[in-house]
Scaffold this motif. Structure first.
Motif, short mmCIF file in Angstrom:
data_model
loop_
_atom_site.label_atom_id
_atom_site.label_comp_id
_atom_site.label_asym_id
_atom_site.label_seq_id
_atom_site.Cartn_x
_atom_site.Cartn_y
_atom_site.Cartn_z
N VAL A 82 0.86 -1.19 0.00
CA VAL A 82 0.00 0.00 0.00
C VAL A 82 0.90 1.23 0.00
O VAL A 82 1.99 1.22 0.57
N GLY A 83 0.44 2.27 -0.66
CA GLY A 83 1.19 3.52 -0.67
C GLY A 83 0.49 4.57 -1.52
O GLY A 83 -0.55 4.31 -2.13
N ARG A 84 1.07 5.74 -1.54
CA ARG A 84 0.51 6.87 -2.30
C ARG A 84 1.20 6.92 -3.66
O ARG A 84 2.42 6.98 -3.73
N ILE A 85 0.38 6.90 -4.71
CA ILE A 85 0.97 6.94 -6.05
C ILE A 85 1.36 8.36 -6.43
O ILE A 85 0.80 9.34 -5.95
N ASP A 86 2.36 8.43 -7.28
CA ASP A 86 2.83 9.67 -7.88
C ASP A 86 2.65 9.48 -9.39
O ASP A 86 3.11 8.48 -9.94
N LYS A 87 1.98 10.41 -10.03
CA LYS A 87 1.64 10.27 -11.45
C LYS A 87 2.81 10.66 -12.35
O LYS A 87 2.67 11.42 -13.28
N TRP A 96 5.65 1.84 -16.50
CA TRP A 96 4.41 2.46 -16.03
C TRP A 96 4.58 3.97 -15.90
O TRP A 96 5.65 4.46 -15.57
N SER A 97 3.49 4.70 -16.08
CA SER A 97 3.49 6.17 -16.01
C SER A 97 3.33 6.68 -14.59
O SER A 97 3.10 7.87 -14.39
N TYR A 98 3.44 5.83 -13.62
CA TYR A 98 3.28 6.19 -12.21
C TYR A 98 4.15 5.27 -11.37
O TYR A 98 4.67 4.25 -11.86
N HIS A 99 4.33 5.66 -10.13
CA HIS A 99 5.06 4.83 -9.17
C HIS A 99 4.46 5.08 -7.79
O HIS A 99 3.62 5.96 -7.62
N ILE A 100 4.89 4.29 -6.82
CA ILE A 100 4.48 4.52 -5.44
C ILE A 100 5.62 5.28 -4.75
O ILE A 100 6.77 4.86 -4.83
N LYS A 101 5.27 6.38 -4.10
CA LYS A 101 6.29 7.16 -3.40
C LYS A 101 6.93 6.27 -2.32
O LYS A 101 6.23 5.75 -1.45
N PRO A 102 8.24 6.08 -2.38
CA PRO A 102 8.90 5.16 -1.45
C PRO A 102 8.64 5.45 0.03
O PRO A 102 8.48 4.52 0.82
N ASP A 103 8.55 6.72 0.41
CA ASP A 103 8.37 7.05 1.82
C ASP A 103 6.93 6.86 2.30
O ASP A 103 6.63 7.07 3.47
N ALA A 117 -7.05 -1.74 -6.83
CA ALA A 117 -7.07 -1.72 -8.29
C ALA A 117 -5.86 -2.51 -8.77
O ALA A 117 -4.85 -2.60 -8.06
N THR A 118 -5.95 -3.06 -9.96
CA THR A 118 -4.81 -3.78 -10.51
C THR A 118 -3.80 -2.79 -11.11
O THR A 118 -4.12 -1.63 -11.35
N VAL A 122 -4.81 0.91 -12.93
CA VAL A 122 -4.34 2.22 -12.49
C VAL A 122 -3.74 2.98 -13.67
O VAL A 122 -4.02 4.16 -13.87
N GLU A 123 -2.94 2.30 -14.47
CA GLU A 123 -2.35 2.95 -15.65
C GLU A 123 -3.43 3.47 -16.59
O GLU A 123 -3.36 4.62 -17.05
N ASP A 124 -4.43 2.65 -16.85
CA ASP A 124 -5.50 3.03 -17.78
C ASP A 124 -6.39 4.15 -17.26
O ASP A 124 -7.04 4.84 -18.04
N HIS A 125 -6.44 4.33 -15.95
CA HIS A 125 -7.32 5.34 -15.33
C HIS A 125 -6.52 6.36 -14.51
O HIS A 125 -7.07 6.96 -13.58
N LEU A 126 -5.27 6.56 -14.84
CA LEU A 126 -4.39 7.41 -14.05
C LEU A 126 -4.91 8.84 -13.94
O LEU A 126 -4.79 9.46 -12.88
#
Length: 153
Positions: A82-87, A96-103, A117-118, A122-126
């Motif tokens: 679990v984490g907060r995505i960065d677009k 992928w056009s996004y990642h999860i913020k490491p911190d 979400a898979t 997430v990529e398709d609905h970013l």
């Protein structure tokens, strides 16, 4: 009743993660980011029910240990990410056009549906992420699991 208690606990954990991420975004150190400068970054590949691969970066020594324990099979506790995505795209996760913020990354056993979400969904609905889809940009793919550590180069 037990199911309701679990849902309330998961909701509270998700909110705590969101608050910690918000504090960190404002430059306020949190318990999970205090060691960021002292530990090297470790990279792990995760997958989900789709079979797609996604790379995460961990900087917290305790979370790196937990991830390694999951990968080598010495733990099955809190196996999901679990984490907060960065677009934004990052070099270690170029597909992928996004990642999860490491911190903001943590691990969980159970989570509420609103953050599930898979990887490809997430990529398709970013563009929609952060609103009704993945509120607060918190992503908790229920079927996520770490499959390997990517060796440092």
């Amino acid at each position: 009743m037990r199911r309701l208690t679990i849902k309330i606990g998961v909701l509270a954990a998700t909110m705590a993660l969101a608050l910690a991420a918000a504090e960190n975004a404002q430059g306020v150190p949190t318990q999970h980011t205090a060691h960021r400068g002292k530990a090297p970054t470790a990279y792990f590949e995760m997958t989900d029910v789709t079979g797609q691969r996604f790379v995460i970066a961990l900087t917290d020594p305790a979370k790196i240990r937990h991830a390694r324990d999951l990968v080598n099979g010495t733990s099955d506790s809190e196996p999901h990410v679990v984490g907060r995505i960065d677009k934004r795209r990052v070099a270690y996760n170029p597909r992928w056009s996004y990642h999860i913020k490491p911190d903001t990354i943590d691990f969980f056993d159970y989570a509420i549906e609103v953050c599930d979400a898979t990887i490809p969904y997430v990529e398709d609905h970013l563009r929609e992420a952060g609103g009704a889809f993945l509120p607060g940009l918190i992503w908790c793919p229920w079927s996520s699991r770490l499959v390997r550590e990517i060796p440092a180069e």
